[in-house]
Motif scaffolding. Structure first.
Motif, short mmCIF file in Angstrom:
data_model
loop_
_atom_site.label_atom_id
_atom_site.label_comp_id
_atom_site.label_asym_id
_atom_site.label_seq_id
_atom_site.Cartn_x
_atom_site.Cartn_y
_atom_site.Cartn_z
N ALA A 284 31.04 49.79 45.50
CA ALA A 284 31.56 49.85 44.13
C ALA A 284 33.09 49.71 44.11
CB ALA A 284 31.17 51.19 43.52
N THR A 285 33.66 49.49 42.92
CA THR A 285 35.11 49.64 42.75
C THR A 285 35.31 50.86 41.84
OG1 THR A 285 35.57 48.49 40.68
CG2 THR A 285 35.26 47.09 42.63
N ALA B 258 38.92 35.80 45.54
CA ALA B 258 39.11 36.15 44.12
C ALA B 258 38.63 37.59 43.94
CB ALA B 258 38.31 35.19 43.24
N THR B 259 39.21 38.48 44.72
CA THR B 259 38.69 39.85 44.79
C THR B 259 39.41 40.82 43.86
OG1 THR B 259 40.01 39.99 46.80
CG2 THR B 259 37.65 39.72 47.07
N GLY B 260 40.38 40.30 43.09
CA GLY B 260 40.87 41.07 41.95
C GLY B 260 41.83 42.20 42.27
N PRO B 261 42.21 42.93 41.19
CA PRO B 261 43.19 44.01 41.34
C PRO B 261 42.66 45.16 42.19
CG PRO B 261 42.25 43.98 39.12
CD PRO B 261 41.78 42.74 39.79
N LEU B 262 41.33 45.25 42.34
CA LEU B 262 40.75 46.35 43.11
C LEU B 262 40.04 45.80 44.35
CD1 LEU B 262 39.46 48.30 39.99
CD2 LEU B 262 41.61 48.60 41.22
N THR B 263 40.66 44.84 44.98
CA THR B 263 40.16 44.29 46.24
C THR B 263 39.80 45.44 47.20
OG1 THR B 263 41.46 42.29 46.01
CG2 THR B 263 40.93 42.93 48.26
N SER B 264 38.68 45.31 47.91
CA SER B 264 38.26 46.43 48.75
C SER B 264 39.31 46.66 49.85
CB SER B 264 36.89 46.16 49.36
OG SER B 264 36.98 45.21 50.40
N GLN C 61 43.47 37.68 39.44
CA GLN C 61 44.59 38.61 39.30
C GLN C 61 45.33 38.85 40.61
OE1 GLN C 61 44.58 41.08 36.11
NE2 GLN C 61 45.60 42.81 37.05
N ILE C 62 44.69 38.65 41.73
CA ILE C 62 45.35 38.86 43.02
C ILE C 62 46.50 37.85 43.22
CG2 ILE C 62 43.83 37.38 44.45
CD1 ILE C 62 43.92 39.70 46.56
N THR C 63 46.51 36.76 42.43
CA THR C 63 47.61 35.81 42.54
C THR C 63 48.83 36.23 41.71
OG1 THR C 63 46.87 34.46 40.66
CG2 THR C 63 46.04 33.83 42.84
N ARG D 169 47.64 50.56 39.28
CA ARG D 169 47.14 50.13 40.58
C ARG D 169 46.76 48.67 40.44
NH1 ARG D 169 42.17 52.96 43.40
NH2 ARG D 169 41.61 50.98 44.34
N ASN D 170 47.14 47.87 41.38
CA ASN D 170 46.94 46.42 41.24
C ASN D 170 47.22 45.78 42.58
OD1 ASN D 170 46.66 43.87 40.25
ND2 ASN D 170 48.41 43.94 38.85
#
Ligand code: FAD
Length: 473
Positions: free
Chosen positions: A37-38, A136-142, A348-350, A321-322
């Motif tokens: 989960a995130t 493309a794992t986003g602001p809450l990349t594992s 968003q990770i970019t 958090r990002n």
């Protein structure tokens, strides 16, 4: 043929997968939910909206995000098509039934013959033999993947929190009160000695301002953000204000080394500095003004600063958090990691911000990966389009202040929504039928109309491979 691998089935990864698959190439989409989960997602659906259900304004003639919607629709965006099909009433905004939306995106991808979805965490760098891969794992990349990416890019090039200072449109600053000057007229590398915009305050204005910062309503951290660290050098402005009435005057608002040409004999008691934020010089950020004040409070309080009474904000401040990269340094113009070109980044990770922007960057990452796999080269997007302006901001439009590099200060690339300040200015200001110079809202509306018309013409030309009508501007 080798499939293209995409890690993360959020807004960006879902759109990228669709673009590649529609282009006739096979895709393996790796999504870790529900296996892992995130802190913000609640379902196992693809393209889950973690907070608001709004894609913001749908006005393609007066709003940059509305224009981005339209451009994405014309490029067969799955996210936009699905949002349109699952709209709920929201005035001029495009809002969606979040569950219906996510379910439909998931179904479209599951049913696509070119797409295989694997529910697993990619817990380190993707293996080399995957070939072309989009992260493309986003602001809450594992954490395991973030750790591996940080090792590859250098720890200082991957941030885990943003610390956003507001950004103001340059043409909304009152130059009858503000002036250009660097402290002690110092010209760093690439500087002129007049790189900053300065807004002066007298004692009364300063004290009222500090009181307003302390009293202003703040946004709370989410429970899982509670451990957000305050770094020295980017403390929220209101936290600095709480440390004592003089703290800001000795910090970001210190009035030394500057002379107000509008009032040269009176020394300012405090000075707010704004620094150029994009290569075009259309946007300026308020130096040291990262904040957790609520957005409406920011507008109210920051408009009390002399020179900013009518400020239009391209972005308001924040602290979240990002997970995001220092993209202007790390990525090439097609979103590939320069140090390992088989890896592309999207979403968003970019360093873009927002559902729509994340999907837009996913759309382009998908198209770039597809073109590359087919041995083709996509012509660069016109910077006059919303897509081009956004990708340009991420991959190179941001300017770093020279003395920041000298001081080894925290880098200043911060996440950003699409906005007209990212577009090259018009070659000519539009006039109304009477040919008179315009002011105020009428001028702003005509300018937006001209920018969106120019974008539409240039996107249409780009899509058909024609010469761009505004290339010479
Ligand atoms: P996401 O949509 O988060 O997708 C990333 C996907 O990658 C997720 O499904 C995740 O499970 C998966 N993943 C992560 N690590 C791995 C791994 N190692 N292996 C496999 N899969 C992995 N934007 C707005 O426009 N409006 C809002 O209201 C808004 N609210 C937000 C609230 C919060 C709490 C956060 C964190 C962000 C918010 N955003 C909002 C910002 C942003 O636009 C969204 O986070 C958006 O979803 C980003 O799209 P993305 O595709 O980059 O990432």
């Amino acid at each position: 043929t080798n499939p293209i691998h995409i890690v993360g089935g959020g807004l960006a990864g879902s759109e990228a997968a669709w673009q590649v698959a529609q282009g006739g190439r096979t895709v393996v989409l790796h999504e870790m939910r529900p296996v892992r989960a995130t802190d913000a997602h609640h379902t196992d659906g693809l393209a889950e909206l973690v907070c608001s259900n709004s894609f913001r304004s749908d006005d393609a003639n007066g709003n940059a995000v509305g224009l981005l919607h339209q451009e994405m629709r014309s490029l067969d965006s799955l996210i936009m098509r699905t949002a349109d099909a699952h709209q709920v009433p929201a005035g001029g905004a495009l809002a969606v039934d979040r569950e219906g939306f996510s379910r439909a995106v998931t179904a479209a991808l599951e049913e696509h013959p070119n797409i295989t979805i694997v529910r697993e965490e990619v817990a380190g760098l993707p293996p080399e033999d995957w070939g072309s891969t989009i992260l493309a794992t986003g602001p809450l990349t594992s954490p395991a993947l973030a750790e591996a990416v940080g090792t590859l890019t250098g720890r200082e090039s991957l941030a885990f929190f943003d610390a956003i200072a507001p950004i103001v449109h340059r043409d909304s600053i009152d130059m009858g009160k503000a002036w250009f000057q660097s402290r002690y007229d110092k010209a760093g590398p690439g500087g002129t000695g007049a790189d900053y915009l300065n807004c002066p305050m007298d004692r009364e204005q300063y004290e009222a301002f500090v009181a307003a910062l302390i009293a202003g309503e703040k946004t709370a951290f989410k429970e899982w953000e509670a451990s957000t660290p305050y770094f020295d050098g980017c403390l929220p402005i209101e936290v600095m204000a709480e440390r004592g009435p003089e703290t800001l005057r000795h910090g970001p608002m210190k009035p030394v080394g500057l002379t107000n040409p509008h009032n040269p004999t009176v020394k300012a008691y405090a000075i707010v500095q704004l620094r150029q934020d994009n290569a075009l010089g259309t946007l300026f950020n308020m130096v040291g003004f990262q904040t957790k004040l609520r957005h409406a409070e920011q507008v109210r309080v920051f408009r009390t600063i002399p020179g900013l009474e009518n400020a239009e904000f391209a972005r308001l401040g924040g602290l979240h958090r990002n997970t995001y990269l220092d993209s202007p340094r790390l990525l090439d113009a097609t979103l590939r990691l320069k140090a390992r070109p088989q890896l592309r980044f999207a979403g968003q990770i970019t360093g873009c911000e927002g559902y729509v922007e994340s999907a837009a960057v996913g759309l382009m990452a998908g198209r770039y990966a597809l073109a590359e796999a087919e041995g083709q080269t996509l012509a660069p997007l016109p910077p006059t389009t919303a897509l081009g302006a956004l990708i340009g901001h991420i991959t190179g439009g941001h300017v770093e202040a020279p003395e920041e590099a000298e001081r080894n200060a925290p880098r200043s690339f911060q996440p950003m929504n699409v906005n007209f300040g990212l577009f090259p200015p018009l070659a000519q200001m539009p006039r109304n039928e009477t040919g008179k110079r315009l002011r105020g809202p009428e001028k702003a509306a005509l300018k937006k109309r001209a920018l969106t018309d120019r974008a539409r013409e240039d996107l249409a030309a780009w899509m058909t491979g024609e010469r761009l009508p505004h290339a010479a501007e």
